[in-house]
Scaffold this motif. Sequence first.
Motif, PDB file in Angstrom:
ATOM      1  N   LYS A   4     -22.542 -10.516 -51.866  1.00  0.00           N
ATOM      2  CA  LYS A   4     -22.823 -11.598 -50.927  1.00  0.00           C
ATOM      3  C   LYS A   4     -21.567 -12.128 -50.251  1.00  0.00           C
ATOM      4  N   ASN A   5     -20.453 -12.181 -50.977  1.00  0.00           N
ATOM      5  CA  ASN A   5     -19.228 -12.694 -50.368  1.00  0.00           C
ATOM      6  C   ASN A   5     -18.765 -11.785 -49.233  1.00  0.00           C
ATOM      7  N   TYR A   6     -18.846 -10.470 -49.453  1.00  0.00           N
ATOM      8  CA  TYR A   6     -18.434  -9.538 -48.404  1.00  0.00           C
ATOM      9  C   TYR A   6     -19.410  -9.577 -47.231  1.00  0.00           C
ATOM     10  N   LEU A   7     -20.693  -9.704 -47.524  1.00  0.00           N
ATOM     11  CA  LEU A   7     -21.693  -9.777 -46.465  1.00  0.00           C
ATOM     12  C   LEU A   7     -21.457 -10.988 -45.576  1.00  0.00           C
ATOM     13  N   LYS A   8     -21.179 -12.122 -46.181  1.00  0.00           N
ATOM     14  CA  LYS A   8     -20.892 -13.321 -45.388  1.00  0.00           C
ATOM     15  C   LYS A   8     -19.623 -13.140 -44.566  1.00  0.00           C
ATOM     16  N   LEU A   9     -18.642 -12.441 -45.138  1.00  0.00           N
ATOM     17  CA  LEU A   9     -17.378 -12.240 -44.442  1.00  0.00           C
ATOM     18  C   LEU A   9     -17.578 -11.417 -43.176  1.00  0.00           C
ATOM     19  N   ILE A  10     -18.270 -10.282 -43.274  1.00  0.00           N
ATOM     20  CA  ILE A  10     -18.399  -9.427 -42.096  1.00  0.00           C
ATOM     21  C   ILE A  10     -19.340 -10.026 -41.059  1.00  0.00           C
ATOM     22  N   PHE A  83     -31.796 -24.990 -33.737  1.00  0.00           N
ATOM     23  CA  PHE A  83     -31.172 -25.529 -34.943  1.00  0.00           C
ATOM     24  C   PHE A  83     -30.663 -24.363 -35.792  1.00  0.00           C
ATOM     25  N   TYR A  84     -29.429 -24.465 -36.310  1.00  0.00           N
ATOM     26  CA  TYR A  84     -28.776 -23.365 -37.011  1.00  0.00           C
ATOM     27  C   TYR A  84     -28.464 -23.771 -38.460  1.00  0.00           C
ATOM     28  N   TYR A  85     -28.772 -22.833 -39.395  1.00  0.00           N
ATOM     29  CA  TYR A  85     -28.563 -23.123 -40.813  1.00  0.00           C
ATOM     30  C   TYR A  85     -28.042 -21.885 -41.536  1.00  0.00           C
ATOM     31  N   ASN A  86     -27.275 -22.132 -42.607  1.00  0.00           N
ATOM     32  CA  ASN A  86     -26.871 -21.074 -43.522  1.00  0.00           C
ATOM     33  C   ASN A  86     -27.986 -20.809 -44.525  1.00  0.00           C
ATOM     34  N   ILE A  87     -28.074 -19.550 -44.993  1.00  0.00           N
ATOM     35  CA  ILE A  87     -29.016 -19.221 -46.054  1.00  0.00           C
ATOM     36  C   ILE A  87     -28.332 -18.342 -47.087  1.00  0.00           C
ATOM     37  N   ASP A  88     -28.937 -18.240 -48.245  1.00  0.00           N
ATOM     38  CA  ASP A  88     -28.540 -17.315 -49.296  1.00  0.00           C
ATOM     39  C   ASP A  88     -29.676 -16.312 -49.421  1.00  0.00           C
ATOM     40  N   GLU A  89     -29.369 -15.022 -49.200  1.00  0.00           N
ATOM     41  CA  GLU A  89     -30.454 -14.030 -49.167  1.00  0.00           C
ATOM     42  C   GLU A  89     -31.199 -13.910 -50.489  1.00  0.00           C
ATOM     43  N   ASP A  90     -30.575 -14.339 -51.603  1.00  0.00           N
ATOM     44  CA  ASP A  90     -31.255 -14.285 -52.893  1.00  0.00           C
ATOM     45  C   ASP A  90     -32.036 -15.559 -53.187  1.00  0.00           C
ATOM     46  N   ASN A  91     -31.837 -16.591 -52.388  1.00  0.00           N
ATOM     47  CA  ASN A  91     -32.531 -17.865 -52.618  1.00  0.00           C
ATOM     48  C   ASN A  91     -32.989 -18.458 -51.290  1.00  0.00           C
ATOM     49  N   ILE A  92     -33.729 -17.648 -50.537  1.00  0.00           N
ATOM     50  CA  ILE A  92     -34.252 -18.115 -49.262  1.00  0.00           C
ATOM     51  C   ILE A  92     -35.282 -19.211 -49.509  1.00  0.00           C
ATOM     52  N   PHE A  93     -35.117 -20.310 -48.832  1.00  0.00           N
ATOM     53  CA  PHE A  93     -36.069 -21.411 -48.964  1.00  0.00           C
ATOM     54  C   PHE A  93     -36.473 -21.899 -47.592  1.00  0.00           C
ATOM     55  N   PHE A  94     -37.781 -21.875 -47.322  1.00  0.00           N
ATOM     56  CA  PHE A  94     -38.321 -22.400 -46.081  1.00  0.00           C
ATOM     57  C   PHE A  94     -39.468 -23.350 -46.407  1.00  0.00           C
ATOM     58  N   LYS A  95     -39.738 -24.237 -45.483  1.00  0.00           N
ATOM     59  CA  LYS A  95     -40.901 -25.106 -45.645  1.00  0.00           C
ATOM     60  C   LYS A  95     -42.165 -24.261 -45.650  1.00  0.00           C
ATOM     61  N   GLU A  96     -43.078 -24.589 -46.529  1.00  0.00           N
ATOM     62  CA  GLU A  96     -44.329 -23.835 -46.584  1.00  0.00           C
ATOM     63  C   GLU A  96     -45.274 -24.271 -45.470  1.00  0.00           C
ATOM     64  N   ASN A  97     -46.028 -23.291 -44.975  1.00  0.00           N
ATOM     65  CA  ASN A  97     -47.040 -23.552 -43.945  1.00  0.00           C
ATOM     66  C   ASN A  97     -46.423 -24.270 -42.740  1.00  0.00           C
ATOM     67  N   ASN A 112     -31.479  -8.129 -51.895  1.00  0.00           N
ATOM     68  CA  ASN A 112     -31.622  -7.489 -53.194  1.00  0.00           C
ATOM     69  C   ASN A 112     -33.080  -7.381 -53.623  1.00  0.00           C
ATOM     70  N   ASP A 113     -33.953  -8.152 -52.992  1.00  0.00           N
ATOM     71  CA  ASP A 113     -35.351  -8.194 -53.423  1.00  0.00           C
ATOM     72  C   ASP A 113     -36.251  -8.455 -52.222  1.00  0.00           C
ATOM     73  N   ILE A 114     -36.680  -7.400 -51.544  1.00  0.00           N
ATOM     74  CA  ILE A 114     -37.498  -7.551 -50.349  1.00  0.00           C
ATOM     75  C   ILE A 114     -38.863  -8.153 -50.679  1.00  0.00           C
ATOM     76  N   ASP A 115     -39.423  -7.819 -51.850  1.00  0.00           N
ATOM     77  CA  ASP A 115     -40.727  -8.359 -52.226  1.00  0.00           C
ATOM     78  C   ASP A 115     -40.670  -9.883 -52.366  1.00  0.00           C
ATOM     79  N   LYS A 116     -39.631 -10.365 -52.987  1.00  0.00           N
ATOM     80  CA  LYS A 116     -39.456 -11.804 -53.171  1.00  0.00           C
ATOM     81  C   LYS A 116     -39.307 -12.512 -51.835  1.00  0.00           C
ATOM     82  N   ASP A 117     -38.510 -11.941 -50.944  1.00  0.00           N
ATOM     83  CA  ASP A 117     -38.279 -12.570 -49.642  1.00  0.00           C
ATOM     84  C   ASP A 117     -39.544 -12.581 -48.792  1.00  0.00           C
ATOM     85  N   LEU A 118     -40.292 -11.486 -48.803  1.00  0.00           N
ATOM     86  CA  LEU A 118     -41.521 -11.422 -48.006  1.00  0.00           C
ATOM     87  C   LEU A 118     -42.560 -12.432 -48.494  1.00  0.00           C
TER      88      LEU A 118
END
Length: 217
Positions: A4-10, A83-97, A112-118
Amino acid sequence: MINKNYLKLIRSKKKFKDNNFIYNIIAKRIIDSLDLLNISFNEVLELGINDELISNFVQKKFSNSKITHVDFFHQYERKNNHFYYNIDEDNIFFKENYFDLIFSNLFLYLTNDIDKDLKKIFKSLKPNGFLITTIPNINNIFQLVNCMYETDNYYYNGSYNRHNPTFTIDKLLSSLKKSNFDNPSINSDNINISYSEFKKLLYELKSMNLSSCLKDK
């Protein structure tokens, strides 16, 4: 595992504004899909900021829409109804509905987990909401990838991860169904690009800021 650190860097590097035509080609495919929809979108989410064509189109066609942009970095200025925000790909959080539309241009596979994100994406969509996303085919630029593996074996007696893995169509379709998406539809498209100079290809790939982000690269 994604580094994740390298991903954020590039992804924090300043993109080559005049050399992102590959992202723009894909963006036009997404725009073609959006242009077929004759419904109103109020809350829109861009997952991964790789172009400006799609958000500009959405703002023009759905003038009352509010667009939220999320990525692994924060380098953009706020605009009206953007509106612009940072996210963590392993802990994506959005408002429901909450969202009427979520779109993503060559970004969703960086996880790392496409099923979790979807599943989280599905919960964040309103009933009858839309997800339109693109990911690279598993055989994308296979000639270049194979060439890199052969070069590694020749010089280093072993190969290294030089690109980010993606998913097969069957895997993606299975993940969408498990996440309760109704009637998911997947279209496959080929984009053929020829280069007269190898360094031109490498330059344009580098400008996409998609070097391998795996920890064991």
